[in-house]
Design a protein around this motif. Structure first.
Motif, mmCIF file in Angstrom:
data_model
loop_
_atom_site.group_PDB
_atom_site.id
_atom_site.type_symbol
_atom_site.label_atom_id
_atom_site.label_comp_id
_atom_site.label_asym_id
_atom_site.label_seq_id
_atom_site.Cartn_x
_atom_site.Cartn_y
_atom_site.Cartn_z
ATOM 1 N N MET A 125 -4.341 -1.430 7.112
ATOM 2 C CA MET A 125 -3.571 -1.612 8.338
ATOM 3 C C MET A 125 -4.109 -2.789 9.133
ATOM 4 N N ASN A 126 -5.410 -2.864 9.133
ATOM 5 C CA ASN A 126 -6.050 -3.964 9.858
ATOM 6 C C ASN A 126 -5.600 -5.289 9.284
ATOM 7 N N GLU A 127 -5.392 -5.270 7.988
ATOM 8 C CA GLU A 127 -5.014 -6.494 7.316
ATOM 9 C C GLU A 127 -3.554 -6.845 7.541
ATOM 10 N N HIS A 128 -2.689 -5.849 7.339
ATOM 11 C CA HIS A 128 -1.251 -6.113 7.396
ATOM 12 C C HIS A 128 -0.589 -5.750 8.712
ATOM 13 N N GLY A 129 -1.296 -4.980 9.507
ATOM 14 C CA GLY A 129 -0.711 -4.579 10.787
ATOM 15 C C GLY A 129 0.503 -3.692 10.642
ATOM 16 N N SER A 130 0.596 -2.968 9.531
ATOM 17 C CA SER A 130 1.785 -2.144 9.320
ATOM 18 C C SER A 130 1.576 -0.731 9.871
ATOM 19 N N VAL A 131 2.679 0.003 9.965
ATOM 20 C CA VAL A 131 2.632 1.392 10.403
ATOM 21 C C VAL A 131 3.127 2.255 9.261
ATOM 22 N N TYR A 132 2.377 3.297 8.959
ATOM 23 C CA TYR A 132 2.768 4.157 7.843
ATOM 24 C C TYR A 132 3.550 5.363 8.337
ATOM 25 N N SER A 133 4.466 5.740 7.518
ATOM 26 C CA SER A 133 5.191 6.966 7.834
ATOM 27 C C SER A 133 5.528 7.640 6.516
ATOM 28 N N GLN A 134 5.223 8.900 6.429
ATOM 29 C CA GLN A 134 5.477 9.597 5.167
ATOM 30 C C GLN A 134 6.309 10.845 5.421
ATOM 31 N N HIS A 135 7.489 10.840 4.836
ATOM 32 C CA HIS A 135 8.346 12.014 4.962
ATOM 33 C C HIS A 135 8.096 12.927 3.778
ATOM 34 N N LEU A 136 7.629 14.144 4.068
ATOM 35 C CA LEU A 136 7.278 15.058 2.971
ATOM 36 C C LEU A 136 8.461 15.924 2.580
ATOM 37 N N PHE A 137 8.942 16.685 3.522
ATOM 38 C CA PHE A 137 10.133 17.501 3.263
ATOM 39 C C PHE A 137 10.724 17.915 4.599
ATOM 40 N N MET A 138 11.917 18.448 4.519
ATOM 41 C CA MET A 138 12.548 18.890 5.757
ATOM 42 C C MET A 138 11.980 20.247 6.121
ATOM 43 N N TRP A 139 11.319 20.288 7.243
ATOM 44 C CA TRP A 139 10.667 21.542 7.618
ATOM 45 C C TRP A 139 11.702 22.520 8.161
ATOM 46 N N MET A 174 0.844 -1.204 0.000
ATOM 47 C CA MET A 174 0.000 0.000 0.000
ATOM 48 C C MET A 174 0.873 1.245 0.000
ATOM 49 N N ASN A 175 0.485 2.153 -0.834
ATOM 50 C CA ASN A 175 1.302 3.362 -0.943
ATOM 51 C C ASN A 175 1.076 4.276 0.262
ATOM 52 N N THR A 176 2.142 4.581 0.950
ATOM 53 C CA THR A 176 1.980 5.421 2.138
ATOM 54 C C THR A 176 1.698 6.870 1.796
ATOM 55 N N SER A 177 1.859 7.231 0.547
ATOM 56 C CA SER A 177 1.627 8.633 0.216
ATOM 57 C C SER A 177 0.158 8.996 0.340
ATOM 58 N N LEU A 178 -0.656 8.024 0.662
ATOM 59 C CA LEU A 178 -2.062 8.350 0.891
ATOM 60 C C LEU A 178 -2.235 9.244 2.107
ATOM 61 N N LEU A 179 -1.315 9.121 3.040
ATOM 62 C CA LEU A 179 -1.465 9.858 4.305
ATOM 63 C C LEU A 179 -1.672 11.344 4.073
ATOM 64 N N ILE A 180 -0.817 11.891 3.246
ATOM 65 C CA ILE A 180 -0.875 13.339 3.075
ATOM 66 C C ILE A 180 -2.205 13.754 2.473
ATOM 67 N N TRP A 181 -2.767 12.860 1.646
ATOM 68 C CA TRP A 181 -4.033 13.236 0.999
ATOM 69 C C TRP A 181 -5.155 13.357 2.002
ATOM 70 N N ILE A 182 -5.043 12.634 3.068
ATOM 71 C CA ILE A 182 -6.074 12.760 4.105
ATOM 72 C C ILE A 182 -6.144 14.211 4.569
ATOM 73 N N ILE A 183 -4.972 14.809 4.682
ATOM 74 C CA ILE A 183 -4.940 16.203 5.112
ATOM 75 C C ILE A 183 -5.227 17.133 3.955
ATOM 76 N N LEU A 184 -4.657 16.787 2.812
ATOM 77 C CA LEU A 184 -4.743 17.705 1.683
ATOM 78 C C LEU A 184 -6.173 17.888 1.190
ATOM 79 N N PHE A 185 -6.983 16.838 1.242
ATOM 80 C CA PHE A 185 -8.336 16.996 0.719
ATOM 81 C C PHE A 185 -9.104 18.091 1.427
ATOM 82 N N PRO A 186 -9.206 17.997 2.744
ATOM 83 C CA PRO A 186 -9.944 19.105 3.399
ATOM 84 C C PRO A 186 -9.262 20.454 3.195
ATOM 85 N N LEU A 187 -7.931 20.432 3.163
ATOM 86 C CA LEU A 187 -7.223 21.696 2.990
ATOM 87 C C LEU A 187 -7.582 22.311 1.643
#
Lengths: 498, 630, 171, 104, 496
Positions: B60-74, B1-14
């Motif tokens: 996550m429920n299926e694979h039990g993995s933890v996602y982490s997405q590094h966007l840029f150095m703040w 699963m592509n972890t880049s989905l994480l940012i979209w969770i935020i980006l959509f409402p933004l």
């Protein structure tokens, strides 16, 4: 070196004076003729002087005739040029004033040139009595010019005060000369210096004589407590003469005294140091106090000239052995010459056309009526206040740097404080010009600003700015650096020791 | 699963927020835009965020993995390295799941509620931004990024509370909310900084902090723990930083629902849970948190019993429920606390929406007695409201019962009997005041008003319905073992190392029965008192409790008034009268002295000569003395 | 003999000077000054400065002071026009006190010189010829400059006076 | 008695009296004459030194001072006439028109 | 790229100003040409910014002899610090031209151009005398603008501020001259360059302390720090928008910049020994001015205090002796300049349109001018230090720095989060949002922003967010310089 060339500047000024004197007998000549003739004479003198400008030399011409009373050296040459140029500017800037004030008839320019002759002599003088006579020629001329309009009670009063006090203090010069003569048997400066070097005999007498001469000097440059006359006399004089006294005459006085002091420096410095220290402080204080409270611009400029005297005394303190720091004084004098002629001359230009007594309030709205004059006045005031990008800043910078270098940090700090306060009274005038609208009832006259005075003022303004900026913009406009002035100054000082 | 989905969770409402904001400005400045566009943008983007979260959750429920997405150095200075990094672990996905879920519903609800409001587009813009900030808060990988979301939530709540900015009270309430929150923020910020330096600047992400927690000295840890909790206090409206919450009710109702039910206020709880490794290391502070929570719960419940404004009652009840949550996280029962957050989101959102529907139906009236008087027939709202009230009172099998009971049981099992007792008593009060509300609004006899039916719009109805289902059944997700459940939530949140329950089943049963009894008695008392209440006769509006113990007034005097007085003192006295006056006085004195000296300049030449003579005399004297030796 | 003259001249010079600064009427003051100047001329004679003695008598006492007297008569100042000076003696005392340091200083200066006796000697020292020889060689320039000075003063006086006459014509 | 110091003392006294006259008297005429007196004192001193050094310079200087004094007298007298015409008096305290205008 | 590009940037405005002064009389033409000039400068600076190598120290150096006698050189160059601020100046000035409505006469624009020369020159000077030269020169145009276009008791306040600031700079002048002579005494040649001054080793500790104080006073007046701040209230209240804009957004920052540029390299020991003192003053000022701002009724006066409060905070950051605090301070300089500058420009428009600048008379602006309000709010929140805006990043860093400097001071400095928010939001509420409380709530005559004004402000708004969300790019430009200062110049052990 052609020795005739050296003496020609003085001769041409004297001839100019005589020509003008004769011209004044005829009514057909107008003011502009007098101005033309005097300027021509002066320009010729400048041209002759420029022949040796920057060279290092010291000659005693025609010892049989002149008897070593005057000396021709780079130092005198430099000061001559300053005096001549200053006078040219005074005459040109005062053109409109002279045209309006009809009483400034022909003899006026004759007398002015006589006084200039006296001053040139003062710069060249190598002997105390010659110096005194030169001094008196200059002073008498100035007295007469001050009271030239003898119908005006205030002019006469100013003349009278200057005359009484000037003669009074002049006697002290003679007393000093007498004492020096008593001590050394000579009045020749070079011989006095030699005497000091080799003999300790009668040295106290010599010191005392020099101190008496110091009194005169302090009076003429208006140091505390000899400053009281300045306000009255400057205010009572025609503003043109005020400019002349404040700038050119002051330089002439310094020319003499600096020569005296540098040559005798090593001996007398120790004695005079505390005197100068005290006087610097008190002069600055009293000048500041006076300037802060004036309402008339002329008085304010007069009082501020006392403050400038304070800086100059500080520069004297910092002179150092062999006159190492003397270029600070000379540069400061040049700076003050330009700014003071500019400021006073501009006031004269305005007085000529509005017939007001020129208080702070009279300057209200000048920037709207005549932006050019206001801008120029601003430049001169900034220069007097020592704001960077004007020559005044450079002058102050040199003086204070030398003072600190010589160890007078505290005094320099106090002088800087005086500068700080001076900002107030100079900037107040700028504020008057720019920030108020004119409240004069008279409908806006159209002034004729296309005339010699305004061009002369413009030239002064440019010089003031150039002196402050120098070669900083050298890669845009190739202009000579202000370093040149310092080099010339050093040459001049060096010529004293030949 | 592509972890880049994480940012979209935020980006959509933004994105939704920005689009709406832009369109809104276009709308007011250039050309009118139909509300439908705003509504679509405003609801679709949160929905997308929810869908994405759901996808991640399932994955996550299926694979039990933890996602982490590094966007840029703040930010990267010296040893301080702050990447803009998102973390999708069980906790954050759990949080974001219900945040997006409830958020979407509230957006939907708002479409109807805000209809015909001139600030429709603006509202959705703020709302979407709020959601984006909240999601950033939840998904942040380090406390600084978390703080960006944390403050974003704060500023959006400010904007939303002062939504009707033309009236002073709204803006004042908004300011109050922002400022009180800022007090908390200050604590949070300082807490993070303290922690960062306490850990020898080893790193600032949650994971590195957790690893290095042993490096720090105990006092510094305690300090940072307390400071962080101050942050939580502000955001989650705990004593003493709760005063903003009731005032915040001046905003449009969906705001209240969103802010107070699901999201913003629970941020504090979430944050404490995020820092569980820290609080595990300093149990004393945890206990302190629990006590603060307990007292806040009690305090808010007491105040709620006498309030007359429907939204304020709900607000105090929120504060009270938050108290429970803090009891839980303070005692280490993180999963129980978060579970309560979860259930509370459903029923409190529903209650607020119901209240909103009521207010809307009866022309923006909020006084419960007036509402009772002008009652209309609102079948959907009255039913869902009842469900909500039951749920919050802790009657099984509704959601509130399970979560609250888990907390109380946990407190009892941990041996914190005082907390347990307070919790129990608060439960009683909760049941009492919620049913008081219900009875007055829907049951008490009503003579004046004719009972005409008011149609509830579908977009209000659907969210209410969905939430009602949640309020009824959500509790079963984390059914305790004793009731035959399997601790779904606890298991999911195993990373938090919640304190395990240490009780016999018998004791648990006793506790359950006890709490049900207490809730029932609360309902009974309310029934006795308010079921037949005469609505024309208002309750007395005096007394300590009605006036909220005068805390607002005390705060006002201590902080606001004194700051104002100090301000006037500084600018008028210190600056003008002391510093400036002394400087100006000095310069004036200097000038005046000079003016005094001008008498010397009397234009009389004799005097001038005299001064000169004095000067010469003095100099001569000096020279004479100096030359004595020569 | 010389001592007697010296004392006489001293008394006259100082007495004349004191008269000058204390006299109410300008006429008396002028006479006081005249006496004082003549006595100084006498000192010149005692000091072998015979030419200077002549100049002092002729130019100073003769010409300048006569000019003064003439002026006084020309102005014709009446007694009531004279400034009223009540604090005159106080000021004189004050001035005397202030002069003390200066006097001490000059006296100290003089005392460093060899205190020789200034006897009258017969020689050509101070005669016209000796003086003239030096004046027209070594001191030529200052001497010529004085002519410029006098010229300036002359022009000045004419200018200042001419203005006045013009004013009178106007009237 | 006719020593250098003797003459010197006389010169100093005359000089002092001159100075005092300038400072203490209000009559402009007297003031001017005091200056003349001072000049005379200087002249006396110069002649004494001339004798001391057996050098004519002192006398020449004194002579020049006399000439300068004459020039000075010319201007001074003119000024006095002008002053007298404006105020009808020679009281120096009357000529205070140039008192600075102070901003009060 | 030619090495003289910096000189070109410095002197172009002045030259254009002089040409305009003598050629045209039409104010609009002058304004347009001036605007184009600033745009050109902006372009040049941008080019410089992009081609700048952060690791390479001072670049684009020009070193010409000015006054040989005293070894005073025309010595300019740019490093990470100055480049950042140069960029800031270029970025601030051109858009401001679109928003300054006061300039109805040509003198205004000419003075604005001259100010730019002064500011840029002072920024880029590496010779102390040259620096002083520009430092004073930049005051004069401001003096004229303030006096001519100000309101209220403008003349008094103009003269007051001028005397005040010149007083400070004259003290600095003394110090400069003292250092110059000390250098001369030690090495036998004159020089006033900063790198020469750093080599002076003969000064006693006491002397250094005095010199340091002289410099510090000059900068403290410009910034202003407590207790040298009393000029700001009058000045900001009465001065025209342009002057306030320049004073608050740029000149005050130059004061801070000068501390970094001159005080740290020349007096490293004093700097580190007395940093605690200055940090305390800074933090005290932060709180003091913040509280004083609370009850101000005049909006410009309030911002005067607000600005002073922030600048005190910046100063505290500069003296924190570590990379966090210093970078944060530098970053806050930019952030605050943009936000405060923007706010002052907007307030200028508000004042012009409504005729009021007292908070009690204002109100109801938001409904009439929504775009104005939105942009105002963005600047406001950046000023308050809201995360996501540039203000937050910098305040965060400063608090980090101060904590490392001393934990207790770090805690106190955190109050900035609270103080700024309280008075800003209260003002925002009363002046902009809520309906007017006076005049029976009658609406004020307020227009919304015009397109060109919006265009002027957009770059700043974008920058506020970009700097807030992606600060690392900007910080990378000056971080090497900061680290150079921290590790190379300061005595080891100063940074704990």
């Amino acid at each position: 070196m052609n020795s005739i060339l050296l003496i020609l500047p003085m001769i041409s000024v004297l001839i100019g004076a005589l020509v003008l004197m004769f011209m004044s007998m005829y009514d057909t000549f107008k003011i502009r003729h007098f101005i033309t003739v005097s300027v021509i004479a002066l320009v010729i003198a400048v041209i002759f002087s420029m022949g040796n400008f920057g060279d290092l030399y010291s000659e005693s011409l025609f010892p049989v005739i002149l008897g070593d009373r005057i000396v021709f050296d780079s130092y005198a040459n430099l000061f001559s040029i300053l005096l001549l140029v200053g006078t040219i500017f005074i005459i040109l800037v005062g053109e409109s004033y002279a045209n309006k004030k009809t009483y400034l008839k022909g003899e006026f320019y004759s007398i002015m040139l006589f006084s200039l002759f006296g001053m040139l002599l003062l710069a060249h003088a190598n002997e105390l009595i010659t110096a005194y006579i030169a001094f008196e020629i200059a002073s008498f001329s100035v007295y007469i010019m001050v009271g030239f309009n003898s119908e005006d009670g205030r002019r006469v009063e100013a003349m009278f005060k200057y005359l009484v006090l000037g003669s009074f203090i002049g006697v002290f010069f003679l007393l000093g000369t007498a004492l020096i003569y008593g001590a050394t048997g000579t009045t020749n400066l070079t011989e006095i210096a030699e005497f000091m070097q080799k003999s300790q005999e009668n040295i106290a007498l010599l010191y005392i004589g020099l101190t008496m001469i110091l009194f005169t000097f302090l009076f003429k440059i208006a140091a505390f407590p000899f400053q009281s006359w300045v306000l009255d006399v400057y205010r009572g004089s025609p503003v043109l003469i005020t400019a002349y006294m404040a700038s050119v005459f002051k330089i002439a006085i310094f020319a003499l005294f600096l020569r005296l002091y540098i040559q005798e420096f090593s001996m007398i410095h120790e004695l005079w140091e505390p005197i100068f220290e005290t006087l610097t402080l008190l002069t600055l204080l009293i000048g500041t106090w006076m300037a802060l409270n004036q309402t008339v611009i002329k008085s304010m400029l007069a009082a501020s000239s006392i403050v400038h005297t304070g800086y100059l005394i500080l520069a004297f303190l910092a002179l150092g052995e062999g006159g190492a720091g003397s270029y600070a004084i000379i540069f400061y004098l040049i700076a003050y010459l330009l700014s003071a002629i500019g400021a006073f001359g501009l006031v004269s230009h305005i007085i000529a056309q509005t017939k007001v007594k020129i208080t702070y309030d009279d300057f209200k709205g000048l920037a709207h009526e005549r932006p050019y004059l206001a801008a120029m006045m601003t430049i001169f005031l900034l220069s007097l206040a020592g704001i960077p990008s004007t020559i005044g800043f450079m002058g102050k910078f040199y003086v204070f740097t030398e003072a600190i270098s010589a160890g007078y940090t505290l005094l320099a700090t106090l002088a800087i404080l005086a500068t700080m306060i001076s900002i107030y009274y100079y900037f107040k005038l700028i504020a008057m010009m720019y920030f108020y609208s004119s409240d004069k009832e008279i409908p806006l006259q159209t002034f004729d600003d296309k005339r010699i005075s305004t061009y002369a003022i413009g030239a002064l303004g440019l010089l003031t700015i150039w002196g402050g900026i120098g070669s900083i913009v050298v890669f845009f406009v190739p202009i000579p650096s202000i370093d040149e002035i310092l080099v010339v100054t050093q040459t001049a000082i060096a010529s004293l020791f030949i | 699963m592509n972890t880049s989905l994480l940012i979209w969770i935020i980006l959509f409402p933004l994105l939704g927020g920005l689009l709406n904001g832009g369109f809104y400005l276009y709308h007011i400045k250039i050309q009118k835009i139909p509300e439908l566009l705003f509504a679509i943008i405003g609801t679709v983007f949160p929905l997308l965020a929810f869908v994405f979260t759901l996808i991640l959750f399932l994955d996550m429920n299926e694979h039990g993995s933890v996602y982490s997405q590094h966007l840029f150095m703040w930010l990267d200075i010296d040893k301080l390295t702050i990447p803009m990094q998102l973390l999708g672990d069980n906790l954050s996905i759990f949080m974001s799941l219900f945040v997006t879920f409830v958020g979407t519903l509230i957006h939907l609800y708002a479409v109807a509620y805000m209809k015909d409001d001139e600030g429709f587009g603006k509202f959705f813009a703020y709302f979407n931004l709020f959601l984006a900030s909240m999601l950033l808060l939840v998904l942040a990988d380090n406390p600084i990024i978390l703080f960006i979301g944390w403050e974003g939530v704060g500023v959006c709540s400010y904007l939303l509370i002062s939504f009707y900015y033309k009236t002073k009270e709204n803006v004042v309430a908004g300011n109050k909310a922002f400022l009180v929150n800022r007090v908390g923020d200050l604590g949070f910020l300082l807490g993070v900084i303290t922690l960062f330096f306490a850990l020898n600047e080893t790193g600032i992400s949650f994971s590195s902090m957790q690893e290095n927690i042993t490096l720090a000295s105990q006092p510094l840890l305690i300090l940072s723990g307390v400071l962080l909790f101050i942050g939580a206090m502000g955001k989650s409206a705990q004593i003493p930083l709760y005063t903003w919450l009731p005032d915040a009710m001046l905003g449009p109702t969906p705001i209240s629902a969103l802010i107070h039910a699901a999201t913003m206020v629970t941020a504090g709880v979430y944050m404490v849970a995020r820092f569980h490794f820290l609080y595990d290391a300093i149990p004393g502070v945890g206990l302190f948190i629990a006590y603060v929570g307990a007292f806040s719960a009690l305090f808010a419940a007491i105040i709620a019993t006498r309030q007359t404004d429907i939204k304020k009652i709900l607000a105090y009840s929120t504060m009270s429920q938050l108290g429970y949550m803090f009891i839980a996280v303070g005692l280490g029962l993180y999963s129980s606390g978060l579970f309560h957050v979860f259930t509370h989101a459903f029923f409190k959102a529903m209650l607020f929406m119901g209240a909103g529907g009521l207010i809307l139906a009866i022309h923006h009236e909020q006084d419960i007695f007036e509402l009772g008087k002008q009652r209309k027939k609102l079948p959907i709202i009255s039913v869902t409201f009842l469900i909500g009230v039951i749920a919050i009172s802790g009657i099984p099998p509704f959601a509130g019962f399970f979560s609250k009971d888990a907390i109380l049981t946990g407190a009892f099992s941990g041996g914190h009997y005082l907390i347990w007792l307070i919790g129990l008593f608060t439960a009683f009060l909760t049941a009492f005041y919620m049913f008081r509300l219900y009875f007055i609004l829907f049951v008490a006899p009503n003579e004046q008003s004719k009972m005409e039916t008011h149609k509830t719009p579908w977009s209000i109805g659907i969210p209410l319905f969905v939430l009602a289902i949640g309020a009824v059944f959500a509790g079963f997700i984390n059914l305790p073992e004793v009731l035959g459940g399997n601790h779904n939530v606890d298991t999911w949140l195993a990373q938090l190392n919640s304190t395990p329950l240490d009780l016999s089943h018998a004791a648990e049963y006793v506790l359950i029965i006890l709490s049900i009894a207490v809730a029932a008695s609360g309902i009974y008392v309310a029934y006795k008192r308010y079921a037949n209440y005469d609505l024309s006769k208002r309750e007395t509006e005096e007394g300590l409790i009605y006036n909220k113990f005068y805390v607002d007034e005390v705060y006002n005097t201590i902080f606001v008034k004194s700051a104002q007085r100090l301000s006037t003192f500084f600018s008028d006295v210190v600056d003008n009268k002391i510093i400036d006056a002394s400087l100006m006085g000095l310069s004036k004195g200097f000038v005046a002295f000079g003016r005094g000296l001008t008498f010397l300049q009397n234009a009389n030449v004799r005097y001038y000569a005299f001064y000169m003579l004095i000067g010469m005399s003095a100099i001569s004297y000096y020279v004479y003395m100096k030359l004595q030796g020569v | 003999m010389i001592d007697i003259f010296f004392i006489l001249f001293a008394i006259l010079a100082i007495g004349g000077a004191i008269t000058m600064i204390t006299a109410e009427e300008p006429m008396y003051a002028t006479l006081g000054l005249l006496i004082s100047i003549l006595s100084v001329g006498g000192f010149f004679a005692l000091l072998n400065a015979s030419f200077l003695f002549m100049v002092q008598i002729i130019v100073y006492a003769g010409a300048v002071l006569t000019l003064f007297l003439f002026l006084l008569m020309f102005l014709n100042i009446k007694k009531e026009d004279l400034p009223h000076e009540p604090k005159k003696y106080m000021l004189i005392t004050l001035g005397a006190v202030l002069m003390i340091p200066i006097n001490m200083l000059i006296f100290k200066a003089l005392s460093t010189l060899p205190n020789i006796d200034m006897v009258l000697v017969e020689s050509d020292f101070g005669t016209i010829k000796a003086l003239g020889m030096q004046l027209y060689t070594e001191w030529l320039l200052p001497f010529e400059l004085i002519s410029v000075l006098l010229l300036v003063a002359l022009i000045g006086v004419i200018v200042l006076a001419k203005q006045k006459s013009k004013k009178e014509i106007k009237q | 008695m006719t020593t250098l110091l003797g003459y010197g003392t006389i010169a100093i006294i005359l000089f002092s009296i001159g100075v005092i006259g300038v400072v203490a008297r209000r009559n402009i005429f007297v003031m001017y004459m005091s200056i003349e007196l001072m000049l005379n004192a200087v002249n006396l001193l110069l002649v004494v030194f001339s004798k001391l050094h057996q050098d004519m310079d002192g006398q020449i200087i004194a002579m020049m001072i006399i000439a300068i004094a004459a020039a000075e007298a010319a201007i001074f007298l003119t000024v006095m006439i002008l002053l007298f015409r404006s105020k009808g008096s020679l009281d120096s305290d009357l000529f205070i028109k140039l008192k600075p205008e102070i901003n009060r | 790229m030619s090495a003289d590009i910096l000189s070109f940037i410095i002197f172009l405005p002045a030259i254009v100003a002089f040409i305009l002064m003598i050629t045209t009389k039409d104010a609009n033409t002058v304004r347009n040409i001036a605007f184009v000039t600033t745009i050109i400068i902006f372009g040049l600076v941008l080019k410089l910014y992009l081609s700048f190598d952060p690791e390479a120290g001072i670049q684009f150096v020009t070193n010409n002899v000015w006054i040989e006698q005293y070894g005073i050189n025309y010595y300019i160059g740019v490093d990470g610090f100055s480049l950042t601020i140069l960029m800031l100046i270029a970025l601030l000035i051109s858009p401001a031209y679109l928003l300054l409505w006061e300039g109805r006469t040509k003198g205004y624009w000419i003075n604005m151009l001259l100010v730019q020369t002064g500011i840029t020159g002072a920024l880029l000077s590496l010779d102390m005398v040259l620096f002083y030269f520009f430092w004073e020169t930049m005051l004069l145009p401001i003096f004229l603008i303030m006096g001519m276009f100000g309101t209220g008791n403008k003349i008094f306040s103009t003269i007051k501020v001028t005397v005040y600031t010149i007083a400070g700079s004259l003290l600095m002048l003394i110090a400069i001259m003292y250092l110059g002579t000390a250098y001369y005494a030690e090495f036998g040649t004159w020089s006033f360059a900063i790198d020469s001054f750093t080599q002076i080793s003969t000064l006693s500790y006491d002397a250094k302390l005095w010199l340091f104080l002289a410099f510090a006073t000059a900068f403290a007046i410009k910034i202003p720090l407590f207790p040298f701040h009393t000029w700001i209230t009058d000045t900001y209240t009465n001065a025209p928008t342009g002057a306030v804009f320049i004073l608050s957004a740029i000149m005050a920052k130059l004061g801070v910049y000068a501390i970094v540029r001159f005080l740290i390299p020349i007096f490293p020991e004093i700097y580190s020994d007395f940093s605690i003192f200055f940090v305390c003053i800074g933090i005290f000022g932060l709180i003091y001015f913040g509280i004083a701002a609370l009850m101000q009724n005049d909006i410009k006066r309030m911002f005067a205090y607000a600005s002073a409060s922030h600048l005190s905070f910046i100063t505290a950051g500069v003296f924190s002796l570590n990379a966090y605090g210093m970078s944060g301070a530098l970053y806050l300089i930019i952030a605050h300049a943009i936000a405060t500058g923007g706010l002052f420009l907007l307030i200028g428009i508000l004042h012009r349109e409504t005729g009021f600048k007292t908070i009690s008379n204002l109100g109801g602006i938001a409904k009439q001018a929504p775009i104005f309000t939105v942009i105002f709010a963005i600047f406001l929140f950046s000023n308050v230090g809201l995360p996501g805006t540039s203000g937050f990043t910098s305040e965060l860093l400063i608090i980090f720095g101060l904590y490392e400097f001393h934990p207790v001071l770090g805690y106190i400095s955190g109050l900035t989060v609270l103080i700024a928010a309280s008075f800003m939001l209260w003002m925002f509420q009363r002046a902009i949002l809520q309906d007017r409380e006076t005049d029976n709530g009658k609406d004020l005559p307020m227009r919304d922003l015009k397109i060109k004004e919006i265009l002027g402000l957009i770059p700043w708004v974008v920058l506020i967010f970009v700097m807030g969300l992606y600060p690392d790019y900007f910080i990378d430009k000056f971080e090497p310089s900061v680290l150079h200062y921290i590790s190379d110049i300061l005595p080891s052990g100063a940074t704990k």
